[in-house]
Design a protein around this motif. Structure first.
Motif, mmCIF file in Angstrom:
data_model
loop_
_atom_site.group_PDB
_atom_site.id
_atom_site.type_symbol
_atom_site.label_atom_id
_atom_site.label_comp_id
_atom_site.label_asym_id
_atom_site.label_seq_id
_atom_site.Cartn_x
_atom_site.Cartn_y
_atom_site.Cartn_z
ATOM 1 N N LEU A 1 0.825 -1.203 0.000
ATOM 2 C CA LEU A 1 0.000 0.000 0.000
ATOM 3 C C LEU A 1 0.857 1.250 0.000
ATOM 4 O O LEU A 1 0.521 2.251 -0.632
ATOM 5 C CB LEU A 1 -0.936 -0.010 1.208
ATOM 6 N N ARG B 1 -7.334 -0.746 -4.065
ATOM 7 C CA ARG B 1 -6.984 -2.054 -3.519
ATOM 8 C C ARG B 1 -7.820 -3.101 -4.259
ATOM 9 O O ARG B 1 -9.028 -2.956 -4.411
ATOM 10 C CB ARG B 1 -7.256 -2.112 -2.020
ATOM 11 N N ILE C 1 -9.149 3.671 -2.701
ATOM 12 C CA ILE C 1 -8.724 4.103 -1.373
ATOM 13 C C ILE C 1 -8.779 5.611 -1.336
ATOM 14 O O ILE C 1 -8.130 6.295 -2.133
ATOM 15 C CB ILE C 1 -7.297 3.609 -1.052
ATOM 16 N N ARG D 1 -6.062 -1.315 7.521
ATOM 17 C CA ARG D 1 -6.392 -1.808 6.180
ATOM 18 C C ARG D 1 -7.501 -2.843 6.271
ATOM 19 O O ARG D 1 -7.549 -3.647 7.185
ATOM 20 C CB ARG D 1 -5.166 -2.376 5.459
ATOM 21 N N SER E 1 -4.320 6.146 6.865
ATOM 22 C CA SER E 1 -4.197 4.719 7.194
ATOM 23 C C SER E 1 -2.986 4.394 8.055
ATOM 24 O O SER E 1 -2.762 3.218 8.351
ATOM 25 C CB SER E 1 -4.128 3.892 5.900
#
Length: 335
Positions: A179, A191, A200, A251, A288
């Protein structure tokens, strides 16, 4: 629209080998897709065997597959040639006339221009393969995990190359297993897993979650948290001292703690961990990611909109830093 996947999928018997993939890209786009290596391998295998592709699965430019460039990590090189000889050979092979010196400069290959391929490092070999994208003119460029196992110098070359290709009207799609690389390289990030493709959401100032303002530098308003952070592995619960944690990633609806070379799933949300760990020097560097600032060794500026943090841990990890949080971090450390 310059290129699109239209429910691209692969099913063998009752097994879904490749979940349905629908994605549209336009000229000048740089799209990054994070996925498992097996899915990436199967997508590129289909391009290498065009019989597996049909017009319903994929929309191509007018010249069809001839206008698609594939960067694959296992592409062979002639081991006895030097870097400069290889570039010259490729120019003749594809009947193109770029300036070889310009290619060496753009891909940072001057230092090894007269080194034979068999003596190149993995990162130098990768930069040489990247140079082929500048020689084989294409409308669409597909890259297979180009950042895997290369040094920071080569990552910077890759970033510059992708911007160059997009600026000149190319459509760029990068498939990567991490990522962090997807966020660093793509203007839009997706993703792709067994549930298909999900975009995302990138960090933007107006889309940031609203938290109570807590100054990291004002210790008078923060009570030090001494409790440990829990993670469960099978039937065991591990308790980590916050200072053991390198960074935390959210995630697929889960939170993961990264400690040394290992990752541990936590039932606590990243937002809750941020509130608990902020007084101890943890910083929300990206939507994230939550990082232990004591582990940060370097702030890497790829471009005016792309940043990463290099960590001083055993894995030498790099994690994304969003544009908005780059400004906050600079204020925090008085840059």
């Amino acid at each position: 629209m310059a290129f699109s996947f239209n429910q691209l999928k692969k099913i063998e018997g009752n097994t879904i080998k490749l979940p349905a993939l629908t994605l549209t890209a336009n000229k000048g786009d740089i799209l990054a897709v994070q996925s498992e290596n097996e899915y990436i391998q199967r997508i590129f295998a289909m391009f290498n065997d065009p019989k597996e592709l049909n017009s319903e699965m994929i929309t191509l430019p007018d010249d069809g597959l001839r206008s698609v460039y594939l960067f694959q990590r296992d592409d062979g090189l002639y081991q006895r040639l030097t870097v400069k000889q290889t570039l010259t050979f490729w120019c003749g092979l594809y009947q193109q006339t770029p300036n070889v010196e310009d290619l060496l400069t753009l891909c940072d290959l001057h230092a090894c221009a007269y080194k034979k391929i068999k003596h190149l490092t993995a990162s130098e070999s990768c930069r040489l393969r990247l140079a082929s994208a500048l020689i084989q003119h294409a409308d669409v460029y597909l890259f297979e995990d180009p950042s895997l196992m290369i040094d920071l110098q080569s990552k910077q070359v890759l970033h510059t190359l992708l911007l160059h290709l997009a600026k000149n009207g190319g459509t760029v799609l990068v498939f990567t297993t991490t990522l962090e690389d997807a966020i660093r390289l793509g203007q839009k990030v997706y993703r792709y897993n067994e549930r298909g493709l999900q975009e995302i959401e990138q960090d933007k100032d107006e889309m940031e979650e609203v938290f109570e303002e807590t100054s990291l530098m004002d210790s008078s308003n923060n009570q030090v948290q001494l409790d440990k952070v829990s993670a469960k592995v099978e039937d065991k619960i591990f308790l980590f001292n916050p200072m053991e944690i390198d960074y935390i990633e959210a995630r697929e609806g889960q939170t993961f703690l990264f400690v040394n070379h290992e990752e541990f799933a936590s039932s606590t949300t990243i937002k809750a961990l941020e509130e608990r760990l902020q007084p101890l020097g943890f910083f929300r560097c990206h939507r994230s990611y939550l990082v232990n600032l004591q582990r940060v060794r370097e702030i890497i500026v790829w471009s005016k909109n792309s940043y990463s943090l290099s960590l001083d841990n055993a894995s030498k990890s790099t994690i994304p830093l969003s544009k908005g949080n780059y400004s906050k971090l600079k204020e925090l450390i008085h840059l």
